[in-house]
Design a protein around this motif. Structure first.
Motif, PDB file in Angstrom:
ATOM      1  N   LEU A 484       0.810  -1.217   0.000  1.00 59.26           N
ATOM      2  CA  LEU A 484       0.000   0.000   0.000  1.00 59.26           C
ATOM      3  C   LEU A 484       0.845   1.270   0.000  1.00 59.26           C
ATOM      4  N   ASP A 485       2.169   1.154   0.187  1.00 59.27           N
ATOM      5  CA  ASP A 485       3.060   2.323   0.192  1.00 59.27           C
ATOM      6  C   ASP A 485       2.590   3.404   1.157  1.00 59.27           C
ATOM      7  N   LEU A 486       2.349   3.033   2.400  1.00 56.59           N
ATOM      8  CA  LEU A 486       1.900   4.006   3.390  1.00 56.59           C
ATOM      9  C   LEU A 486       2.964   5.058   3.691  1.00 56.59           C
ATOM     10  N   ASP A 646       6.038   1.145   7.870  1.00 58.17           N
ATOM     11  CA  ASP A 646       5.481   0.720   6.596  1.00 58.17           C
ATOM     12  C   ASP A 646       5.729  -0.771   6.407  1.00 58.17           C
ATOM     13  N   GLY A 647       4.826  -1.444   5.733  1.00 58.67           N
ATOM     14  CA  GLY A 647       5.007  -2.878   5.531  1.00 58.67           C
ATOM     15  C   GLY A 647       4.098  -3.427   4.461  1.00 58.67           C
ATOM     16  N   VAL A 648       4.082  -4.742   4.375  1.00 60.77           N
ATOM     17  CA  VAL A 648       3.277  -5.470   3.399  1.00 60.77           C
ATOM     18  C   VAL A 648       2.143  -6.160   4.144  1.00 60.77           C
ATOM     19  N   PHE A 649       0.929  -6.031   3.629  1.00 62.61           N
ATOM     20  CA  PHE A 649      -0.226  -6.684   4.228  1.00 62.61           C
ATOM     21  C   PHE A 649      -0.326  -8.112   3.696  1.00 62.61           C
ATOM     22  N   VAL A 650      -0.499  -9.064   4.593  1.00 63.33           N
ATOM     23  CA  VAL A 650      -0.663 -10.468   4.218  1.00 63.33           C
ATOM     24  C   VAL A 650      -2.080 -10.874   4.608  1.00 63.33           C
ATOM     25  N   ILE A 671     -10.355   3.428   1.399  1.00 69.13           N
ATOM     26  CA  ILE A 671      -9.679   4.021   2.554  1.00 69.13           C
ATOM     27  C   ILE A 671      -8.562   4.958   2.119  1.00 69.13           C
ATOM     28  N   GLU A 672      -7.758   4.538   1.143  1.00 67.80           N
ATOM     29  CA  GLU A 672      -6.627   5.323   0.653  1.00 67.80           C
ATOM     30  C   GLU A 672      -6.743   5.484  -0.863  1.00 67.80           C
ATOM     31  N   PRO A 673      -7.572   6.430  -1.329  1.00 73.54           N
ATOM     32  CA  PRO A 673      -7.809   6.553  -2.782  1.00 73.54           C
ATOM     33  C   PRO A 673      -6.617   7.071  -3.566  1.00 73.54           C
ATOM     34  N   ASP A 674      -5.660   7.740  -2.898  1.00 74.53           N
ATOM     35  CA  ASP A 674      -4.566   8.388  -3.632  1.00 74.53           C
ATOM     36  C   ASP A 674      -3.269   7.594  -3.630  1.00 74.53           C
ATOM     37  N   LEU A 675      -3.210   6.524  -2.866  1.00 70.70           N
ATOM     38  CA  LEU A 675      -1.967   5.763  -2.787  1.00 70.70           C
ATOM     39  C   LEU A 675      -1.965   4.617  -3.797  1.00 70.70           C
ATOM     40  N   ILE A 677      -1.662   0.958  -5.103  1.00 73.28           N
ATOM     41  CA  ILE A 677      -1.953  -0.316  -4.445  1.00 73.28           C
ATOM     42  C   ILE A 677      -1.532  -1.455  -5.373  1.00 73.28           C
ATOM     43  N   THR A 678      -0.762  -2.373  -4.845  1.00 76.73           N
ATOM     44  CA  THR A 678      -0.341  -3.556  -5.610  1.00 76.73           C
ATOM     45  C   THR A 678      -0.821  -4.794  -4.869  1.00 76.73           C
TER      46      THR A 678
END
Length: 822
Positions: A484-486, A646-650, A671-675, A677-678
């Motif tokens: 998500l590149d928070l 920051d991290g990776v969601f599993v 929730i995060e429309p501007d980031l 997402i992969t």
């Protein structure tokens, strides 16, 4: 015949050669089946070697696109590190650059920069690039295609050089090769940068497989690395150091100079610098991984040459039989005045003509395959493969070498033949049938090579199975990864943790989700490594006083369950574990064993980053960097007590990956429309880790298949030839009451003996080739009973398949008809 005799005495060399070529073409056209088989055999053997050499040329032989490549070096630690490019902190680099006396220049590179690029208010894409010191392009001695490069004079402190150099590929794809982009302003992660130039098409830095989209001054790293301050942190290993040695300075002298500086730094900064000795390598192949790549490519080259040797042995056997059948013709030519030398030249010319046809076909097929490889993006990155002069010369060498190899057998046969004997008795034999002939030796060598390559292919299959069965410490099947590149939307203090909880709660509410969590980096994608661990009560926090240097993976509650990692004892981390509560962590089995032996780890303490940390759980071991690594110690601190936010969601769910990916993206986008997402499945993300095993299996499997095909044709050719020459004898045996088994033994016994001897030699060669195969295959073990048994069964089946038709022909012989024909 008179024409040949006249040519020998009066025509110049070129005219003789043209006559020999024309005669060879005429003979080959009269035997289309033989010619087709020979050309196909050479095409496969030569083509395979041209492809391997093309890759070898692109990886090892072609110099980097920089000035004076031999004087350019990369600094590495004495300890070998797999796939780790970053070796120094930026302050350590500055010290090395300032204090050394053996380098004309040094530069630092961070090849792991990523940013969201936008232009004129429109998002272009997420791109990867290099953060480099301002002298980078000057050190490499390269020139731009458009505009200019940035230089040291452009820097005046932190964030003072918002300049960007585009790669030629990014310039064409994102900006449609518009020259007006030079001087324009683009946005990287919400910060403006001025495009000052475009690099040339073939320039992509000092790594052969990596093609950065941009280069930016390292002074501005804080604008694309939110929260990062590696320019001032000696504890952050964030750069790769390259340098150019001064003229007249040897690598050994430069290394001694650097080691002396490293020892000084260890005394000045004992808490961060360990004074580890350094060494120099040429850049281009992922640092120390270059040793593995070189050994692997040279080993594959040797095996490819064995395939060509088997093909040449096959053709030599066929040519020898064909020359024996032409003995009457050759004897008449000698009787009419041709010398033995003239016959040898003619036979070698036939071999060269045939080899040129096969070489041309092999080069054409290799050209097409190399073109496919050039367009292919491998897991290691893109490798530029061109069919250049070296490849053409190699193809010519393979072609002429093959012609000489298989052409010498018939030439030798003709040279030692007796014309009078040939005219009287017809087709000649180099040796009586009961003795081993040259054709037997050639077939035996061919079978030995085939056995070795079949062994290699089975070893590769076993190696791939071993990798697939290796305990990973995770269960990727059924899990999805979300990046998500928070960090591009930094949150102060506890707000970042609250954002993580909000996203996890939303993900867990999705129907079908059984578990979800966050980890800083998933296994085998990097992570903090070498973080020093100290025992409780330690007051000397120097690197050399640490007891362990494990991986550190900050995580959230629920990650271990989502990843399928077993928590053997203790508890999971909790959101209540904050910076205001005692520091805790989960460790893996290797960490617990190395720290406390057989003593239970839960409740024990250690010091991590200055904090006394209590062990609250022990997780199972796994693989963290690559599949070949030995068991490594790991610490899992909670995100809420870590600097990393920051991290990776599993996410684990039994739903189909495509369906789950769409649902996850919709949920997170709300929730995060501007980031950016992969979303991808975890097995897909890990596919690259198994690439080397699959590539070795496919490559060695193809070589084994080619060798098996050649062995079948060789055994079949020898058996068929033997049966055709002994039909009268076999008919007499049957007329005298010989049993079928005796007839079969007489018909194909000789090829079977050669098959047995060649297979034994090949098996023994395979047993002694474990070191060679170990350069290509994970856990190569040619002594594996499954491999040995599989090879034996394969060779037996090949022998049965190749000799079945000649044996049936021998058994179907009609003695009365054969006697009437005689």
């Amino acid at each position: 015949m008179r024409e040949d005799s006249h040519a020998e005495t009066s025509l110049p060399f070129l005219e003789i050669l043209l006559l020999d070529i024309r005669y060879a073409l005429r003979l080959l056209s009269k035997s289309p089946a033989f010619t087709a088989v020979a050309v196909l055999t050479l095409m496969l053997g030569i083509g395979a070697n041209v492809v391997v050499f093309g890759v070898l040329n692109a990886v090892l032989l072609r110099p980097l696109a920089v000035s004076d490549p031999p004087s350019l070096y990369q600094l590495r630690h004495q300890q070998w590190m797999s796939f780790r490019l970053l070796t120094h902190s930026y302050p350590a680099f500055e010290d090395l650059r300032r204090r050394n006396t053996t380098f004309s220049g040094m530069a630092a590179v961070n090849a792991y920069s990523t940013a969201a690029l936008s232009y004129r208010g429109k998002a272009v894409r997420d791109i990867a690039g290099d953060e480099v010191t301002a002298n980078y392009f000057d050190l490499l001695g390269v020139q731009p295609q458009l505009g200019r490069f940035f230089h040291p004079a452009d820097e005046h402190g932190a964030d003072s050089a918002p300049y960007l150099v585009l790669s030629e590929a990014l310039w064409r794809t994102a900006f449609h090769a518009d020259p007006a982009i030079v001087g324009a302003t683009v946005v990287l992660d919400r910060h403006p940068f001025t495009v000052v130039g475009v690099a040339k098409a073939h320039f992509h830095g000092t790594e052969r497989f990596v093609w950065p989209g941009y280069w930016m001054p390292m002074a501005n790293e804080g604008q694309v690395e939110s929260g990062s301050d590696y320019l001032r942190s000696r504890a952050s290993i964030s750069v790769t150091v390259i340098g150019r040695v001064k003229p007249g300075i040897t690598p050994q002298q430069a290394t001694e100079n650097l080691n002396a500086i490293a020892a000084e730094l260890a005394k000045e900064y004992p808490q961060t610098d360990d004074g580890q000795p350094l060494r120099l390598i040429h850049p281009g192949l992922f640092g120390d991984e270059g040793d593995v790549i070189r050994k692997c490519l040279w080993s594959v080259t040797i095996l490819a040459l064995l395939v060509l040797a088997a093909a040449c042995a096959n053709l030599a056997s066929l040519f020898a039989a064909r020359t024996a059948d032409r003995s009457h013709e050759l004897a008449l030519r000698v009787a009419l005045g041709s010398s033995g030398r003239r016959l040898v030249c003619q036979l070698l010319t036939e071999a060269v003509v045939l080899s040129m046809l096969g070489g041309a076909a092999g080069l054409a097929s290799a050209y097409l395959l190399l073109g496919v490889l050039d367009r292919w993006l491998s897991p290691y990155g893109h490798l530029e493969i061109n069919v250049d002069v070296r490849v053409y010369l190699a193809a010519l060498a393979f072609t002429l070498g093959s012609a000489l190899f298989f052409g010498l057998a018939p030439a030798r046969q003709a040279w030692h033949s007796s014309p009078l004997q040939a005219i009287k008795s017809g087709p000649m034999e180099s040796l009586p049938l009961r003795r081993f002939a040259l054709r037997d030796l050639l077939l035996g060598a061919q079978i030995a090579i085939c056995t070795l390559l079949v062994t290699a292919s089975l070893v590769a299959v076993r190696g791939m199975v071993a990798e697939l069965r290796a305990p990973l410490g995770i269960k990727p099947q059924g899990a999805m990864l979300v990046d998500l590149d928070l960090y591009r939307d930094p949150q102060p203090g506890d707000a970042a943790i609250q954002k993580q909880r909000e996203i996890l709660d939303a993900v867990r509410s999705i129907p079908g989700v059984t578990a979800a969590g966050i980890v800083s980096r998933t296994p085998m994608t990097g992570g903090m490594h070498g973080v020093p661990i100290f025992r409780p009560g330690t007051t000397d926090f120097t690197i050399n006083n640490s007891v362990l240097a494990p991986y550190v993976f900050p995580l959230s509650p629920g990650y271990l369950e989502a990843a399928g990692t077993r928590l053997l004892t203790g508890r999971d981390v909790a959101w209540q574990d904050t910076a205001k509560t005692p520091y805790i962590a989960i460790v893996n089995q290797t960490f617990a064993r190395k720290m406390w032996g057989q003593t239970p780890a839960v409740g024990q303490h250690f010091i991590l980053k200055g904090h006394l940390t209590e062990v609250v759980g022990v997780a199972e071991d796994g693989k963290y960097h690559d599949l070949q690594e030995s068991p490594q110690p790991v610490v899992y601190p909670p995100f809420s007590q870590s600097d990393t936010k920051d991290g990776v969601f599993v996410v684990r769910s039994p739903r189909r990956p495509n369906e789950m990916a769409a649902v996850l993206e919709r949920t997170l986008r709300s929730i995060e429309p501007d980031l950016p997402i992969t979303v991808q499945s975890w097995p897909d993300a890990l596919a690259d880790e198994f690439f080397s095993a699959r590539a070795a299996t496919v490559g060695l499997g193809i070589m084994g298949l080619l060798a098996a095909m050649l062995a079948v044709t060789g055994i079949f050719g020898m058996a068929a030839y033997s049966v055709s020459r002994r039909m009268k004898e076999l008919g007499i045996r049957m007329a005298l009451g010989a049993r079928k088994l005796q007839v079969m033994r007489a018909a194909v016994g000789r090829p079977m003996v050669v098959l047995g001897v060649g297979s034994v030699v090949g098996l023994l060669s395979g047993l002694f080739a474990s070191r060679l195969l170990g350069q290509i295959v994970y856990q190569a073990n040619p002594r594996d009973p499954v491999v040995v048994g599989g090879t034996v069964v394969t060779m037996v089946l090949l022998g049965i398949a190749a000799s079945a038709i000649p044996a049936r022909r021998a058994l179907a012989a009609d003695p009365s008809r054969l006697m009437r024909e005689e």
